[in-house]
Design a protein around this motif. Structure first.
Motif, PDB file in Angstrom:
ATOM      1  N   GLN A  10       0.835  -1.195   0.000  1.00 54.81           N
ATOM      2  CA  GLN A  10       0.000   0.000   0.000  1.00 54.81           C
ATOM      3  C   GLN A  10       0.866   1.240   0.000  1.00 54.81           C
ATOM      4  OE1 GLN A  10      -2.707  -0.201   3.299  1.00 54.81           O
ATOM      5  NE2 GLN A  10      -4.164  -1.403   2.126  1.00 54.81           N
ATOM      6  N   LEU A  11       0.333   2.303  -0.594  1.00 59.27           N
ATOM      7  CA  LEU A  11       1.044   3.567  -0.675  1.00 59.27           C
ATOM      8  C   LEU A  11       0.036   4.695  -0.562  1.00 59.27           C
ATOM      9  CD1 LEU A  11       3.604   5.268  -1.492  1.00 59.27           C
ATOM     10  CD2 LEU A  11       2.787   5.040  -3.838  1.00 59.27           C
ATOM     11  N   LYS A  12       0.286   5.607   0.358  1.00 59.95           N
ATOM     12  CA  LYS A  12      -0.550   6.807   0.421  1.00 59.95           C
ATOM     13  C   LYS A  12       0.062   7.821  -0.526  1.00 59.95           C
ATOM     14  CE  LYS A  12      -2.556   6.481   4.956  1.00 59.95           C
ATOM     15  NZ  LYS A  12      -2.914   7.221   6.155  1.00 59.95           N
ATOM     16  N   LEU A  13      -0.787   8.468  -1.290  1.00 63.45           N
ATOM     17  CA  LEU A  13      -0.315   9.362  -2.332  1.00 63.45           C
ATOM     18  C   LEU A  13      -1.149  10.634  -2.334  1.00 63.45           C
ATOM     19  CD1 LEU A  13       1.437   9.739  -4.923  1.00 63.45           C
ATOM     20  CD2 LEU A  13      -0.424   8.629  -6.165  1.00 63.45           C
ATOM     21  N   ARG A  14      -0.496  11.774  -2.355  1.00 69.22           N
ATOM     22  CA  ARG A  14      -1.200  13.043  -2.470  1.00 69.22           C
ATOM     23  C   ARG A  14      -1.077  13.536  -3.901  1.00 69.22           C
ATOM     24  NH1 ARG A  14       0.150  16.549   2.958  1.00 69.22           N
ATOM     25  NH2 ARG A  14      -0.278  14.837   4.380  1.00 69.22           N
ATOM     26  N   LEU A  15      -2.212  13.916  -4.473  1.00 72.09           N
ATOM     27  CA  LEU A  15      -2.246  14.437  -5.832  1.00 72.09           C
ATOM     28  C   LEU A  15      -2.972  15.768  -5.850  1.00 72.09           C
ATOM     29  CD1 LEU A  15      -3.442  11.222  -7.714  1.00 72.09           C
ATOM     30  CD2 LEU A  15      -1.130  12.136  -7.669  1.00 72.09           C
ATOM     31  N   LEU A  17      -5.776  18.114  -7.004  1.00 71.90           N
ATOM     32  CA  LEU A  17      -7.146  17.716  -7.318  1.00 71.90           C
ATOM     33  C   LEU A  17      -7.429  17.614  -8.817  1.00 71.90           C
ATOM     34  CD1 LEU A  17      -9.182  19.507  -4.511  1.00 71.90           C
ATOM     35  CD2 LEU A  17      -8.554  17.096  -4.684  1.00 71.90           C
ATOM     36  N   PRO A  18      -6.934  18.539  -9.645  1.00 67.15           N
ATOM     37  CA  PRO A  18      -7.187  18.381 -11.093  1.00 67.15           C
ATOM     38  C   PRO A  18      -6.572  17.096 -11.668  1.00 67.15           C
ATOM     39  CG  PRO A  18      -6.531  20.626 -10.611  1.00 67.15           C
ATOM     40  CD  PRO A  18      -6.288  19.825  -9.360  1.00 67.15           C
ATOM     41  N   LEU A  19      -5.389  16.725 -11.194  1.00 66.27           N
ATOM     42  CA  LEU A  19      -4.750  15.490 -11.665  1.00 66.27           C
ATOM     43  C   LEU A  19      -5.536  14.274 -11.197  1.00 66.27           C
ATOM     44  CD1 LEU A  19      -2.507  13.960 -13.087  1.00 66.27           C
ATOM     45  CD2 LEU A  19      -1.123  14.198 -11.012  1.00 66.27           C
ATOM     46  N   LYS A  20      -5.978  14.287  -9.957  1.00 59.39           N
ATOM     47  CA  LYS A  20      -6.772  13.175  -9.436  1.00 59.39           C
ATOM     48  C   LYS A  20      -8.072  13.029 -10.230  1.00 59.39           C
ATOM     49  CE  LYS A  20      -9.049  11.314  -5.370  1.00 59.39           C
ATOM     50  NZ  LYS A  20      -9.529  11.572  -4.024  1.00 59.39           N
ATOM     51  N   ALA A  21      -8.733  14.138 -10.501  1.00 57.02           N
ATOM     52  CA  ALA A  21      -9.981  14.100 -11.263  1.00 57.02           C
ATOM     53  C   ALA A  21      -9.735  13.545 -12.667  1.00 57.02           C
ATOM     54  CB  ALA A  21     -10.608  15.489 -11.336  1.00 57.02           C
ATOM     55  N   TRP A  22      -8.642  13.971 -13.300  1.00 56.68           N
ATOM     56  CA  TRP A  22      -8.313  13.478 -14.636  1.00 56.68           C
ATOM     57  C   TRP A  22      -8.045  11.975 -14.608  1.00 56.68           C
ATOM     58  CZ3 TRP A  22      -3.835  11.354 -16.780  1.00 56.68           C
ATOM     59  CH2 TRP A  22      -3.862  11.227 -18.168  1.00 56.68           C
ATOM     60  N   LEU A  23      -7.276  11.524 -13.624  1.00 55.45           N
ATOM     61  CA  LEU A  23      -6.992  10.095 -13.507  1.00 55.45           C
ATOM     62  C   LEU A  23      -8.266   9.297 -13.268  1.00 55.45           C
ATOM     63  CD1 LEU A  23      -3.715  10.155 -11.410  1.00 55.45           C
ATOM     64  CD2 LEU A  23      -3.974   9.110 -13.669  1.00 55.45           C
ATOM     65  N   ARG A  31     -12.716   1.535 -17.605  1.00 52.04           N
ATOM     66  CA  ARG A  31     -13.367   0.575 -16.701  1.00 52.04           C
ATOM     67  C   ARG A  31     -12.362  -0.072 -15.750  1.00 52.04           C
ATOM     68  NH1 ARG A  31     -18.662  -0.045 -18.776  1.00 52.04           N
ATOM     69  NH2 ARG A  31     -19.076  -1.765 -17.358  1.00 52.04           N
ATOM     70  N   ARG A  32     -11.477   0.774 -15.209  1.00 47.83           N
ATOM     71  CA  ARG A  32     -10.496   0.332 -14.219  1.00 47.83           C
ATOM     72  C   ARG A  32     -10.704   1.123 -12.933  1.00 47.83           C
ATOM     73  NH1 ARG A  32      -6.881  -0.112 -18.851  1.00 47.83           N
ATOM     74  NH2 ARG A  32      -6.453   2.101 -18.885  1.00 47.83           N
ATOM     75  N   SER A  33     -10.170   0.606 -11.845  1.00 47.13           N
ATOM     76  CA  SER A  33     -10.162   1.362 -10.590  1.00 47.13           C
ATOM     77  C   SER A  33      -9.091   2.447 -10.694  1.00 47.13           C
ATOM     78  CB  SER A  33      -9.845   0.441  -9.408  1.00 47.13           C
ATOM     79  OG  SER A  33      -8.504  -0.026  -9.503  1.00 47.13           O
ATOM     80  N   LEU A  34      -9.180   3.424  -9.835  1.00 52.56           N
ATOM     81  CA  LEU A  34      -8.159   4.479  -9.808  1.00 52.56           C
ATOM     82  C   LEU A  34      -6.790   3.868  -9.531  1.00 52.56           C
ATOM     83  CD1 LEU A  34      -7.291   7.437  -9.885  1.00 52.56           C
ATOM     84  CD2 LEU A  34      -8.000   7.613  -7.475  1.00 52.56           C
ATOM     85  N   SER A  35      -6.740   2.950  -8.599  1.00 51.30           N
ATOM     86  CA  SER A  35      -5.481   2.285  -8.269  1.00 51.30           C
ATOM     87  C   SER A  35      -4.909   1.546  -9.471  1.00 51.30           C
ATOM     88  CB  SER A  35      -5.709   1.312  -7.108  1.00 51.30           C
ATOM     89  OG  SER A  35      -4.519   0.672  -6.766  1.00 51.30           O
ATOM     90  N   ALA A  36      -5.753   0.819 -10.192  1.00 44.52           N
ATOM     91  CA  ALA A  36      -5.291   0.082 -11.370  1.00 44.52           C
ATOM     92  C   ALA A  36      -4.804   1.037 -12.453  1.00 44.52           C
ATOM     93  CB  ALA A  36      -6.411  -0.807 -11.905  1.00 44.52           C
ATOM     94  N   GLU A  37      -5.468   2.164 -12.612  1.00 43.57           N
ATOM     95  CA  GLU A  37      -5.054   3.162 -13.615  1.00 43.57           C
ATOM     96  C   GLU A  37      -3.679   3.730 -13.286  1.00 43.57           C
ATOM     97  OE1 GLU A  37      -5.497   5.333 -17.122  1.00 43.57           O
ATOM     98  OE2 GLU A  37      -6.774   3.746 -16.356  1.00 43.57           O
TER      99      GLU A  37
END
Length: 55
Positions: A10-15, A17-23, A31-37
């Motif tokens: 596991q890894l905690k990651l800060r992004l 907000l615009p990058l997180k939304a894009w991802l 059709r993937r999870s955020l983690s898988a992406e």
């Protein structure tokens, strides 16, 4: 050999907000999870770097 869930750490990651939304949008479109992406994109980047391709 591909890692499975029991092999993953596991890894905690800060992004930003615009990058997180894009991802999240990219993950949903594929059709993937955020983690898988994120994992997929990191693996692709690592493979390019190992081949000596910078982009």
């Amino acid at each position: 050999m591909k890692a499975n869930k029991t092999d993953a750490g596991q890894l905690k990651l800060r992004l930003q907000l615009p990058l997180k939304a894009w991802l999240q949008q990219q993950a949903a479109a594929a059709r993937r999870s955020l983690s898988a992406e994120i994992e997929l994109r990191l693996e692709e980047s690592r493979k390019r770097q190992e081949k000596g391709i910078s982009k």
